[in-house]
Design a protein around this motif. Structure first.
Motif, short mmCIF file in Angstrom:
data_model
loop_
_atom_site.label_atom_id
_atom_site.label_comp_id
_atom_site.label_asym_id
_atom_site.label_seq_id
_atom_site.Cartn_x
_atom_site.Cartn_y
_atom_site.Cartn_z
N CYS B 126 0.84 -1.20 0.00
CA CYS B 126 0.00 0.00 0.00
C CYS B 126 0.89 1.26 0.00
N ALA B 127 1.88 1.27 0.90
CA ALA B 127 2.74 2.44 1.05
C ALA B 127 3.58 2.69 -0.19
N LEU B 128 3.83 1.62 -0.97
CA LEU B 128 4.64 1.80 -2.19
C LEU B 128 3.79 2.24 -3.37
N GLY B 129 2.47 2.28 -3.19
CA GLY B 129 1.61 2.75 -4.26
C GLY B 129 0.92 1.65 -5.05
N PHE B 130 0.86 0.41 -4.50
CA PHE B 130 0.10 -0.66 -5.15
C PHE B 130 -1.38 -0.35 -5.02
N LYS B 131 -2.15 -0.68 -6.05
CA LYS B 131 -3.60 -0.57 -5.96
C LYS B 131 -4.15 -1.86 -5.34
N PRO B 132 -5.38 -1.81 -4.77
CA PRO B 132 -5.90 -2.99 -4.07
C PRO B 132 -5.86 -4.28 -4.89
N THR B 133 -6.21 -4.22 -6.18
CA THR B 133 -6.19 -5.46 -6.97
C THR B 133 -4.75 -5.96 -7.15
N GLN B 134 -3.82 -5.02 -7.27
CA GLN B 134 -2.41 -5.42 -7.42
C GLN B 134 -1.91 -6.06 -6.14
#
Lengths: 260, 250
Positions: B126-134
């Motif tokens: 999350c903190a690295l900028g992943f989206k929920p599906t990723q």
């Protein structure tokens, strides 16, 4: 004033956060200029981690705003200047510019050190895996772990894992870097290697906000130290002044306890 | 007078049993496939929606885990056509019944596996900028899937044995065929022994296949071991009462 605003990396305005009936942050205001290194000190439970988590919105604050390079985190500016809540995908983009290092490292156990660093480049920055791995290898080199790139986190020591976590954060080239007690989960003899990496980052003009219990590190490295107690900023001053001439009684008592 | 084992009778009628094996394998495979789909669906619903909307699925899981499989099979075989007015073949309704049973168990396996993934790993993404599906695809599912393999194997093995209950409804699977031979030659001990051995072979093949998957998807290949090495490790863990190092893999 406008010049000042353009120079701000992080601007926190009147941040409040409660867990149930427990109010953890009771109105935090804090500005960090670009390239500044700030250490946040305070006892356990004083709200240091909560503050950092509210900055990149791993926790959603009850009220108050956080701006990173002038951009409100968790909101998007409409054409008329009004703010509306950002959706998940916009928030993810904003988070990708905020580096975050966790107390518990949180490396992914199913990926090698190299892929832990490269993964975000592939997924978030849409890089080709080969190119991402090249960059990842450079980053691992910077934290002194190049020859460990093929190892899985479970085979690395705590200090090595935390350095991989820092490399993972560095690879995204974030605008600001947040460190949530990066050395608190380490064996005492492993603290130094992580501290060295952070000192190196500090000298290279990165904007860093570090919650820590390492007093000597704060004294030597921080441009400014901030003392949080009971959810408010009690005192903040340039590091030398902070440690040598603490003004408030609460900070004096805290320093006495920590340095004795 | 001494009892004489007459395995030659079983051997002479082995083709009857093997016919049953075919049906058993078909029943079991379809049950596993459909059960996995049902289990995934229920697990995802239970993790995603609010507690109130999950209640029907909780009831489903508890009912199918808490009642005898035989009653479930008989009930669906006779009552599903009455309740829904659908004309289903015996094979189809039996597969549906067993898949619902297997799905109930699997949904709990999937739910537990997904919930067991460290929340910190999700936060890091999350903190690295992943989206929920990723995050689901890259971080949660690979970890959860690997850890779920042994538990899924358990459910699959019991699914094979569950299929023996279909004999009650005249489905000509292995157990039913076995009973046919018994009815003709009055040799239950020999026939049941062989039938049990055939079930054991099918169940153990399933176990070996799951073990292979576990080896295949292990992210840390300890001492770069072969499948045979992994097999020895797992066997040692099963037969030893002392905790072994490989149990605490993370």
């Amino acid at each position: 004033m406008t010049n000042d605003a353009a120079n701000l990396a992080i601007q926190i305005e009147n941040l409040h956060k409660s867990f149930g009936s427990l109010e953890v942050l009771k109105g935090i205001d804090l500005s960090v200029t670009k390239g500044e290194v700030i250490c946040i000190l305070g006892t356990s439970g004083s709200g240091k981690s909560t503050l950092l988590r509210c900055i990149n919105r791993l926790l959603v604050p009850d009220s108050g705003m956080v701006y990173i390079h002038g951009e409100p985190v968790g909101y998007v500016k409409g054409p008329d200047g009004s703010l509306r809540p950002a959706n998940q995908s916009m928030l993810a983009t904003q988070r990708s510019k905020i580096g975050y290092v966790f107390q518990q490292f949180n490396l992914w156990p199913h990926k090698t050190a190299l892929d832990n660093v490269a993964e975000a480049l592939v997924v978030v920055k849409k890089m080709k895996r080969d190119k991402a791995r090249k960059i990842a290898l450079q980053r691992l080199n910077e934290v002194g772990l190049e020859e460990w790139n093929d190892e899985y986190p479970s085979t690395l020591s705590g200090g090595q894992q935390q350095r991989v976590a820092i490399a993972r954060m560095l690879a995204m080239e974030p605008d600001v870097m947040l460190f949530d007690e990066p050395t608190s989960a380490l064996d005492p003899e492993r603290v130094g290697e992580v501290i060295d990496v952070m000192k190196d980052l500090a000298t290279r003009g990165n904007t860093m906000v570090i919650a820590t219990h390492e007093m000597n590190f704060a004294k030597e490295t921080a441009d400014r130290a901030v003392f949080i107690d009971d959810g408010v900023i009690v005192e903040q001053a340039p590091a030398v002044e902070f440690f040598n001439e603490p003004k408030t009684e609460r900070l004096q008592a805290f320093l006495k306890r920590m340095l004795s | 007078m001494e009892f004489e084992f007459r395995f030659d009778i079983v051997w002479n009628n082995i083709s009857i049993l093997l016919e049953g094996v075919q049906t058993t394998i078909m029943l079991s495979l379809l049950t596993m496939l459909l059960g996995t789909i049902i289990g995934l669906f229920v697990a995802i619903i239970r993790l995603r929606v609010r507690r109130l909307f999950a209640i029907p699925f909780v009831i489903y899981v508890e009912v199918f885990r808490g009642t005898p499989g035989l009653i479930q099979i008989v009930w669906i075989y006779y009552c599903l056509p009455i309740v829904t007015g659908l004309e289903l073949s015996a094979f189809t309704s039996l597969v549906i019944a067993m898949a619902l049973n297997v799905g109930a168990y699997l949904s709990e396996v999937f739910r537990a596996g997904i919930q067991a993934v460290d929340k910190g790993h999700v936060e890091a993404a999350c903190a690295l900028g992943f989206k929920p599906t990723q995050i689901s695809r890259r971080i949660v599912v690979p970890q959860a899937a690997y850890r779920m393999i042994p538990a899924i194997g358990n459910v699959f093995v019991s699914a094979i044995k569950l299929s023996s209950l279909c004999s009650v409804l005249g489905m000509s699977e292995l157990m039913y065929q076995g009973q046919l031979v018994i009815a003709n030659y009055f040799r239950p001990i020999e026939v049941f022994t062989v039938v049990a051995l055939i079930y054991l072979i099918m169940a153990y093949s399933t176990s070996l296949f799951m073990m292979f998957l576990e080896w295949k998807f292990a992210w840390v290949k300890r001492d770069k071991n072969s499948f045979w090495g992994h097999f020895k490790n797992v066997s040692r863990t099963i037969f030893s009462l002392k905790p072994q190092g490989d149990l605490t893999r993370d």
